[in-house]
Motif scaffolding. Structure first.
Motif, PDB file in Angstrom:
ATOM      1  N   GLN A 298      -7.194  -1.262   1.789  1.00 22.72           N
ATOM      2  CA  GLN A 298      -7.245  -0.608   0.476  1.00 22.72           C
ATOM      3  C   GLN A 298      -6.134  -1.131  -0.425  1.00 22.72           C
ATOM      4  O   GLN A 298      -6.362  -1.446  -1.605  1.00 22.72           O
ATOM      5  CB  GLN A 298      -7.122   0.908   0.653  1.00 22.72           C
ATOM      6  N   ILE A 299      -4.940  -1.241   0.127  1.00 24.73           N
ATOM      7  CA  ILE A 299      -3.814  -1.737  -0.660  1.00 24.73           C
ATOM      8  C   ILE A 299      -4.033  -3.191  -1.051  1.00 24.73           C
ATOM      9  O   ILE A 299      -3.732  -3.601  -2.187  1.00 24.73           O
ATOM     10  CB  ILE A 299      -2.505  -1.561   0.139  1.00 24.73           C
ATOM     11  N   ASP A 300      -4.596  -3.980  -0.132  1.00 27.51           N
ATOM     12  CA  ASP A 300      -4.834  -5.399  -0.428  1.00 27.51           C
ATOM     13  C   ASP A 300      -5.866  -5.603  -1.524  1.00 27.51           C
ATOM     14  O   ASP A 300      -5.853  -6.633  -2.212  1.00 27.51           O
ATOM     15  CB  ASP A 300      -5.270  -6.134   0.835  1.00 27.51           C
ATOM     16  N   TRP A 301      -6.776  -4.656  -1.691  1.00 28.34           N
ATOM     17  CA  TRP A 301      -7.770  -4.772  -2.748  1.00 28.34           C
ATOM     18  C   TRP A 301      -7.193  -4.438  -4.121  1.00 28.34           C
ATOM     19  O   TRP A 301      -7.795  -4.738  -5.152  1.00 28.34           O
ATOM     20  CB  TRP A 301      -8.970  -3.868  -2.475  1.00 28.34           C
ATOM     21  N   ILE A 302      -6.036  -3.785  -4.152  1.00 30.14           N
ATOM     22  CA  ILE A 302      -5.382  -3.484  -5.429  1.00 30.14           C
ATOM     23  C   ILE A 302      -4.517  -4.685  -5.793  1.00 30.14           C
ATOM     24  O   ILE A 302      -3.525  -4.951  -5.125  1.00 30.14           O
ATOM     25  CB  ILE A 302      -4.527  -2.212  -5.337  1.00 30.14           C
ATOM     26  N   PRO A 303      -4.847  -5.428  -6.820  1.00 30.08           N
ATOM     27  CA  PRO A 303      -4.098  -6.648  -7.120  1.00 30.08           C
ATOM     28  C   PRO A 303      -2.728  -6.341  -7.709  1.00 30.08           C
ATOM     29  O   PRO A 303      -2.497  -5.253  -8.267  1.00 30.08           O
ATOM     30  CB  PRO A 303      -4.986  -7.371  -8.130  1.00 30.08           C
ATOM     31  N   LEU A 304      -1.810  -7.304  -7.580  1.00 32.85           N
ATOM     32  CA  LEU A 304      -0.511  -7.162  -8.229  1.00 32.85           C
ATOM     33  C   LEU A 304      -0.659  -7.215  -9.742  1.00 32.85           C
ATOM     34  O   LEU A 304       0.125  -6.610 -10.474  1.00 32.85           O
ATOM     35  CB  LEU A 304       0.447  -8.264  -7.751  1.00 32.85           C
ATOM     36  N   SER A 305      -1.657  -7.955 -10.216  1.00 31.61           N
ATOM     37  CA  SER A 305      -1.860  -8.024 -11.660  1.00 31.61           C
ATOM     38  C   SER A 305      -3.328  -8.276 -11.962  1.00 31.61           C
ATOM     39  O   SER A 305      -4.027  -8.925 -11.200  1.00 31.61           O
ATOM     40  CB  SER A 305      -1.007  -9.127 -12.291  1.00 31.61           C
ATOM     41  N   VAL A 306      -3.773  -7.702 -13.078  1.00 31.89           N
ATOM     42  CA  VAL A 306      -5.104  -7.969 -13.621  1.00 31.89           C
ATOM     43  C   VAL A 306      -4.879  -8.411 -15.056  1.00 31.89           C
ATOM     44  O   VAL A 306      -4.649  -7.590 -15.940  1.00 31.89           O
ATOM     45  CB  VAL A 306      -6.005  -6.726 -13.571  1.00 31.89           C
ATOM     46  N   GLY A 307      -4.897  -9.718 -15.301  1.00 32.73           N
ATOM     47  CA  GLY A 307      -4.501 -10.223 -16.596  1.00 32.73           C
ATOM     48  C   GLY A 307      -3.024  -9.942 -16.807  1.00 32.73           C
ATOM     49  O   GLY A 307      -2.187 -10.304 -15.989  1.00 32.73           O
ATOM     50  N   ALA A 308      -2.702  -9.248 -17.885  1.00 27.25           N
ATOM     51  CA  ALA A 308      -1.311  -8.900 -18.158  1.00 27.25           C
ATOM     52  C   ALA A 308      -0.950  -7.518 -17.627  1.00 27.25           C
ATOM     53  O   ALA A 308       0.179  -7.076 -17.768  1.00 27.25           O
ATOM     54  CB  ALA A 308      -1.059  -8.956 -19.665  1.00 27.25           C
ATOM     55  N   VAL A 309      -1.900  -6.828 -17.000  1.00 24.23           N
ATOM     56  CA  VAL A 309      -1.677  -5.463 -16.522  1.00 24.23           C
ATOM     57  C   VAL A 309      -1.353  -5.474 -15.040  1.00 24.23           C
ATOM     58  O   VAL A 309      -2.040  -6.108 -14.242  1.00 24.23           O
ATOM     59  CB  VAL A 309      -2.931  -4.595 -16.781  1.00 24.23           C
ATOM     60  N   ARG A 310      -0.304  -4.770 -14.654  1.00 27.05           N
ATOM     61  CA  ARG A 310       0.054  -4.608 -13.244  1.00 27.05           C
ATOM     62  C   ARG A 310      -0.376  -3.201 -12.823  1.00 27.05           C
ATOM     63  O   ARG A 310       0.225  -2.219 -13.261  1.00 27.05           O
ATOM     64  CB  ARG A 310       1.546  -4.821 -13.024  1.00 27.05           C
ATOM     65  N   PRO A 311      -1.408  -3.080 -11.997  1.00 25.40           N
ATOM     66  CA  PRO A 311      -1.995  -1.758 -11.731  1.00 25.40           C
ATOM     67  C   PRO A 311      -1.071  -0.760 -11.050  1.00 25.40           C
ATOM     68  O   PRO A 311      -1.307   0.442 -11.155  1.00 25.40           O
ATOM     69  CB  PRO A 311      -3.187  -2.094 -10.821  1.00 25.40           C
ATOM     70  N   THR A 312      -0.052  -1.221 -10.328  1.00 25.86           N
ATOM     71  CA  THR A 312       0.802  -0.290  -9.591  1.00 25.86           C
ATOM     72  C   THR A 312       2.243  -0.269 -10.068  1.00 25.86           C
ATOM     73  O   THR A 312       2.997   0.621  -9.683  1.00 25.86           O
ATOM     74  CB  THR A 312       0.794  -0.642  -8.089  1.00 25.86           C
ATOM     75  N   GLN A 313       2.647  -1.213 -10.886  1.00 24.22           N
ATOM     76  CA  GLN A 313       4.060  -1.324 -11.255  1.00 24.22           C
ATOM     77  C   GLN A 313       4.557  -0.079 -11.967  1.00 24.22           C
ATOM     78  O   GLN A 313       3.954   0.406 -12.919  1.00 24.22           O
ATOM     79  CB  GLN A 313       4.272  -2.540 -12.160  1.00 24.22           C
ATOM     80  N   GLY A 314       5.674   0.454 -11.471  1.00 23.91           N
ATOM     81  CA  GLY A 314       6.306   1.600 -12.107  1.00 23.91           C
ATOM     82  C   GLY A 314       5.713   2.943 -11.747  1.00 23.91           C
ATOM     83  O   GLY A 314       6.210   3.978 -12.190  1.00 23.91           O
TER      84      GLY A 314
ATOM     85  N   TRP B  58       6.705  -4.054  -2.568  1.00 21.14           N
ATOM     86  CA  TRP B  58       5.991  -5.282  -2.929  1.00 21.14           C
ATOM     87  C   TRP B  58       5.046  -5.045  -4.103  1.00 21.14           C
ATOM     88  O   TRP B  58       4.854  -5.925  -4.950  1.00 21.14           O
ATOM     89  CB  TRP B  58       5.229  -5.794  -1.714  1.00 21.14           C
ATOM     90  N   MET B  59       4.459  -3.836  -4.150  1.00 19.41           N
ATOM     91  CA  MET B  59       3.551  -3.480  -5.247  1.00 19.41           C
ATOM     92  C   MET B  59       4.301  -2.953  -6.467  1.00 19.41           C
ATOM     93  O   MET B  59       3.708  -2.464  -7.406  1.00 19.41           O
ATOM     94  CB  MET B  59       2.538  -2.436  -4.768  1.00 19.41           C
ATOM     95  N   ARG B  60       5.626  -3.026  -6.419  1.00 18.18           N
ATOM     96  CA  ARG B  60       6.506  -2.655  -7.533  1.00 18.18           C
ATOM     97  C   ARG B  60       6.383  -1.178  -7.888  1.00 18.18           C
ATOM     98  O   ARG B  60       6.394  -0.797  -9.059  1.00 18.18           O
ATOM     99  CB  ARG B  60       6.219  -3.515  -8.754  1.00 18.18           C
ATOM    100  N   MET B  61       6.290  -0.354  -6.854  1.00 19.20           N
ATOM    101  CA  MET B  61       6.171   1.081  -7.064  1.00 19.20           C
ATOM    102  C   MET B  61       7.514   1.763  -6.836  1.00 19.20           C
ATOM    103  O   MET B  61       8.416   1.215  -6.192  1.00 19.20           O
ATOM    104  CB  MET B  61       5.103   1.656  -6.125  1.00 19.20           C
ATOM    105  N   LEU B  62       7.651   2.977  -7.374  1.00 17.02           N
ATOM    106  CA  LEU B  62       8.863   3.776  -7.208  1.00 17.02           C
ATOM    107  C   LEU B  62       8.626   4.742  -6.051  1.00 17.02           C
ATOM    108  O   LEU B  62       8.096   5.844  -6.237  1.00 17.02           O
ATOM    109  CB  LEU B  62       9.181   4.531  -8.503  1.00 17.02           C
ATOM    110  N   THR B  63       8.988   4.328  -4.848  1.00 15.57           N
ATOM    111  CA  THR B  63       8.731   5.128  -3.656  1.00 15.57           C
ATOM    112  C   THR B  63       9.790   6.210  -3.529  1.00 15.57           C
ATOM    113  O   THR B  63      10.984   5.914  -3.509  1.00 15.57           O
ATOM    114  CB  THR B  63       8.718   4.244  -2.404  1.00 15.57           C
ATOM    115  N   ILE B  64       9.364   7.455  -3.445  1.00 17.41           N
ATOM    116  CA  ILE B  64      10.309   8.571  -3.427  1.00 17.41           C
ATOM    117  C   ILE B  64      11.095   8.578  -2.117  1.00 17.41           C
ATOM    118  O   ILE B  64      10.643   8.051  -1.092  1.00 17.41           O
ATOM    119  CB  ILE B  64       9.599   9.913  -3.656  1.00 17.41           C
ATOM    120  N   PRO B  65      12.291   9.183  -2.092  1.00 14.11           N
ATOM    121  CA  PRO B  65      13.113   9.182  -0.878  1.00 14.11           C
ATOM    122  C   PRO B  65      12.483   9.918   0.300  1.00 14.11           C
ATOM    123  O   PRO B  65      12.598   9.481   1.447  1.00 14.11           O
ATOM    124  CB  PRO B  65      14.407   9.865  -1.325  1.00 14.11           C
TER     125      PRO B  65
END
Length: 245
Positions: free
Chosen positions: A124-140, A167-174
């Motif tokens: 599931q995570i691998d199907w979510i790309p790091l970027s789609v055009g200029a949009v990063r689906p998970t960043q931030g 790696w997906m540029r997410m803010l993982t909570i403590p």
């Protein structure tokens, strides 16, 4: 104390690109307009078993999030093809990617199998790309991680998911949740029994909502990077200064 101007700083640090270097600013961490809609949370789980404890834990957490005012979507991985085994236009892939784009935070929950997270969640995570055009689906976006164990408590799966979140540029909570001997922690109807494990799940969901509310309106600024501003400037320069098109 008076802050130095950019040129004074870059004079002492000659490797910095002055045009791309910025001082972090407290004022930019206060959103000009605060979102009023409920936090949007996407939940992924990592098993296809008929009685899946990762799914039961995910549904329990979903109920808690809804009680805290969040809008929740739970993705069913049944029918999702392996990465690269189907085109991006596959219905389940499009569903997952649309939900990833919709969300402001996520919860990933996996069984620990052979000392690791399951391939079902990883797919599931691998199907979510790091970027789609200029949009990063998970960043931030915020992320909470949970796992269920068949035996004694372990943290292998949540640790792996933390690496993936970074790696997906997410803010993982403590905070995080690891439920040992999960087969003992749920009633026949699928509801989680009262326990210290349950209390930890409440803690994790509460923390996720707080971090999502705190960061969702300023996440573009939080993840804005000097190296990427510099790269963009270099690419722009090459494009506008090219001798021929």
């Amino acid at each position: 104390m008076k802050r130095a101007c950019v040129s004074e700083v870059t004079d002492k640090l000659p490797n910095l690109d002055e045009a791309c270097f910025e001082f972090p600013q407290q004022a930019l961490l206060t959103p000009q307009q605060v979102s009023t809609h409920p936090p949007r949370i996407l939940m992924l789980y990592g098993s296809l078993r008929e009685r899946s404890y990762s799914k039961l834990l995910t549904l329990e957490a979903a109920g808690l999030l809804e009680a805290m005012g969040a809008e929740v979507r739970v993705f069913d991985p049944l029918g999702l093809p392996q990465p690269d085994a189907a085109p991006d236009t596959h219905a389940k892939v499009e569903e997952l990617r649309d939900l990833a784009a919709w969300s402001e935070g996520m919860v990933w929950c996996s069984p620990e199998r052979h000392g690791a997270m399951t391939g079902i969640l990883k797919s599931q995570i691998d199907w979510i790309p790091l970027s789609v055009g200029a949009v990063r689906p998970t960043q931030g976006k915020t992320l909470a991680v949970m796992e269920v164990c068949g035996g004694s408590q372990s943290f292998n799966a949540v640790n792996q998911m933390r690496i993936l979140g970074r790696w997906m540029r997410m803010l993982t909570i403590p905070n995080q949740s690891s439920v040992a001997k999960a087969f003992l922690e749920f009633e026949e109807d699928g509801r989680m029994k009262p326990s210290a494990y349950y209390d930890r799940v409440v803690d994790v969901m509460e923390e996720l909502v707080k971090f999502t509310l705190l960061t969702r309106d300023v996440s573009p600024y939080l993840v804005d990077r000097y190296s990427e501003r510099k790269e963009s400037a270099e690419q722009l320069s090459k494009r506008v200064n090219q001798k021929s098109i």
